[in-house]
Design an enzyme around this catalytic site. Structure first.
Site, PDB file in Angstrom:
ATOM      1  N   TYR A   8       0.865  -1.191   0.000  1.00 26.91           N
ATOM      2  CA  TYR A   8       0.000   0.000   0.000  1.00 26.91           C
ATOM      3  C   TYR A   8       0.895   1.232   0.000  1.00 26.91           C
ATOM      4  O   TYR A   8       2.125   1.131   0.032  1.00 26.91           O
ATOM      5  CB  TYR A   8      -0.906   0.004   1.228  1.00 26.91           C
ATOM      6  CG  TYR A   8      -2.099   0.932   1.097  1.00 26.91           C
ATOM      7  CD1 TYR A   8      -2.983   0.843   0.022  1.00 26.91           C
ATOM      8  CD2 TYR A   8      -2.354   1.908   2.065  1.00 26.91           C
ATOM      9  CE1 TYR A   8      -4.074   1.681  -0.083  1.00 26.91           C
ATOM     10  CE2 TYR A   8      -3.447   2.755   1.965  1.00 26.91           C
ATOM     11  CZ  TYR A   8      -4.306   2.637   0.887  1.00 26.91           C
ATOM     12  OH  TYR A   8      -5.388   3.468   0.779  1.00 26.91           O
ATOM     13  N   ARG A  14      -7.150   2.504   3.195  1.00 27.74           N
ATOM     14  CA  ARG A  14      -7.897   1.259   3.040  1.00 27.74           C
ATOM     15  C   ARG A  14      -7.096   0.016   3.422  1.00 27.74           C
ATOM     16  O   ARG A  14      -7.621  -1.092   3.353  1.00 27.74           O
ATOM     17  CB  ARG A  14      -8.416   1.137   1.603  1.00 27.74           C
ATOM     18  CG  ARG A  14      -9.470   2.195   1.262  1.00 27.74           C
ATOM     19  CD  ARG A  14      -9.992   2.044  -0.135  1.00 27.74           C
ATOM     20  NE  ARG A  14     -10.967   3.071  -0.474  1.00 27.74           N
ATOM     21  CZ  ARG A  14     -12.281   2.985  -0.274  1.00 27.74           C
ATOM     22  NH1 ARG A  14     -12.772   1.889   0.284  1.00 27.74           N
ATOM     23  NH2 ARG A  14     -13.081   3.963  -0.624  1.00 27.74           N
ATOM     24  N   TRP A 108     -15.971  14.521  -0.913  1.00 30.13           N
ATOM     25  CA  TRP A 108     -14.641  15.078  -0.698  1.00 30.13           C
ATOM     26  C   TRP A 108     -13.872  15.308  -1.994  1.00 30.13           C
ATOM     27  O   TRP A 108     -13.131  16.291  -2.124  1.00 30.13           O
ATOM     28  CB  TRP A 108     -13.851  14.154   0.220  1.00 30.13           C
ATOM     29  CG  TRP A 108     -12.523  14.703   0.623  1.00 30.13           C
ATOM     30  CD1 TRP A 108     -11.296  14.327   0.170  1.00 30.13           C
ATOM     31  CD2 TRP A 108     -12.285  15.757   1.561  1.00 30.13           C
ATOM     32  NE1 TRP A 108     -10.309  15.070   0.767  1.00 30.13           N
ATOM     33  CE2 TRP A 108     -10.884  15.956   1.635  1.00 30.13           C
ATOM     34  CE3 TRP A 108     -13.122  16.549   2.354  1.00 30.13           C
ATOM     35  CZ2 TRP A 108     -10.316  16.925   2.449  1.00 30.13           C
ATOM     36  CZ3 TRP A 108     -12.541  17.508   3.184  1.00 30.13           C
ATOM     37  CH2 TRP A 108     -11.163  17.682   3.219  1.00 30.13           C
TER      38      TRP A 108
END
Length: 207
Positions: A8, A14, A108
């Site tokens: 990641y 996430r 957002w």
């Protein structure tokens, strides 16, 4: 025990749900974090199935999709319910948090500032309050809300609540104040020794 390698960015995002599960289970793994430039190169290599992260390598098997990874880890390490009904209840709660996060992300990342402001206000005053009220009710229905969402131990549902809420909490400060059982649950999960240890030592990141 298989060898785990979690890919990641240098962010919670996430991937943090899976990191919480691995911390809670006391499982060693490689926490591989990429810069934007590094990610561009590895994405172009075709190494990952859908060109997205997070990705979990389990020995020679590559798993994509954050919630699929988290469910797998929760199932393997005993945090996804004691039976099919508990697993279904956990899944129901997890999907509710997915809906909440997706609603926030839609607002957002809207490029029009006026529309963004309107969508964020709708998220705060309608979507989030409605969902949190329903979740508080579900929590109270299990042991008066003094334990966890499902059963008598922490599960993927509780971990998802804490990690997903963290992703948008700065934009909705105080949102849990009206829901004391949820607020206590958040504190209870973060106080679990192995979770607390992970939060204390995890790399700093903006999100």
């Amino acid at each position: 025990m298989p060898n785990y390698k979690l890919h990641y960015f240098n962010a919670r995002g996430r991937a943090e749900t899976s990191r919480f599960i691995l911390a809670l289970a006391g499982v060693k793994y490689e926490d591989k974090r990429y810069t934007g430039e590094e990610w561009g190169k590895i994405k172009a290599s075709g190494k990952f199935p859908f060109g997205e992260m997070p990705v979990l390598e389990v020995d020679d098997t590559v798993l994509s999709q954050s919630n699929a990874i988290a469910r797998y880890l929760a199932s393997v390490h005993g945090y996804n319910g004691k039976n099919d009904l508990e697993t279904a209840k956990i899944g129901m709660i997890v999907e509710t948090f997915v809906d909440i996060l997706n609603s926030f992300m839609k607002a957002w990342f809207n490029k029009d500032e006026k529309t963004k402001a309107e969508l964020l206000e709708e998220f705060k005053t309608k979507t989030l309050t409605q969902k949190l009220a329903a979740l508080e009710k579900l929590l109270v229905a299990n042991n008066g809300g003094n334990g966890y969402f499902v059963g008598d131990k922490v599960s993927l549902a509780d971990i998802t609540f804490v990690t997903f809420y963290e992703m948008f909490s700065k934009s909705v400060e105080g949102a849990l104040d009206k829901y004391p059982k949820l607020k206590s649950l958040q504190s209870r999960v973060l106080a679990l020794p192995k979770i607390a240890e992970w939060v204390k030592k995890r790399p700093e990141s903006q999100f």
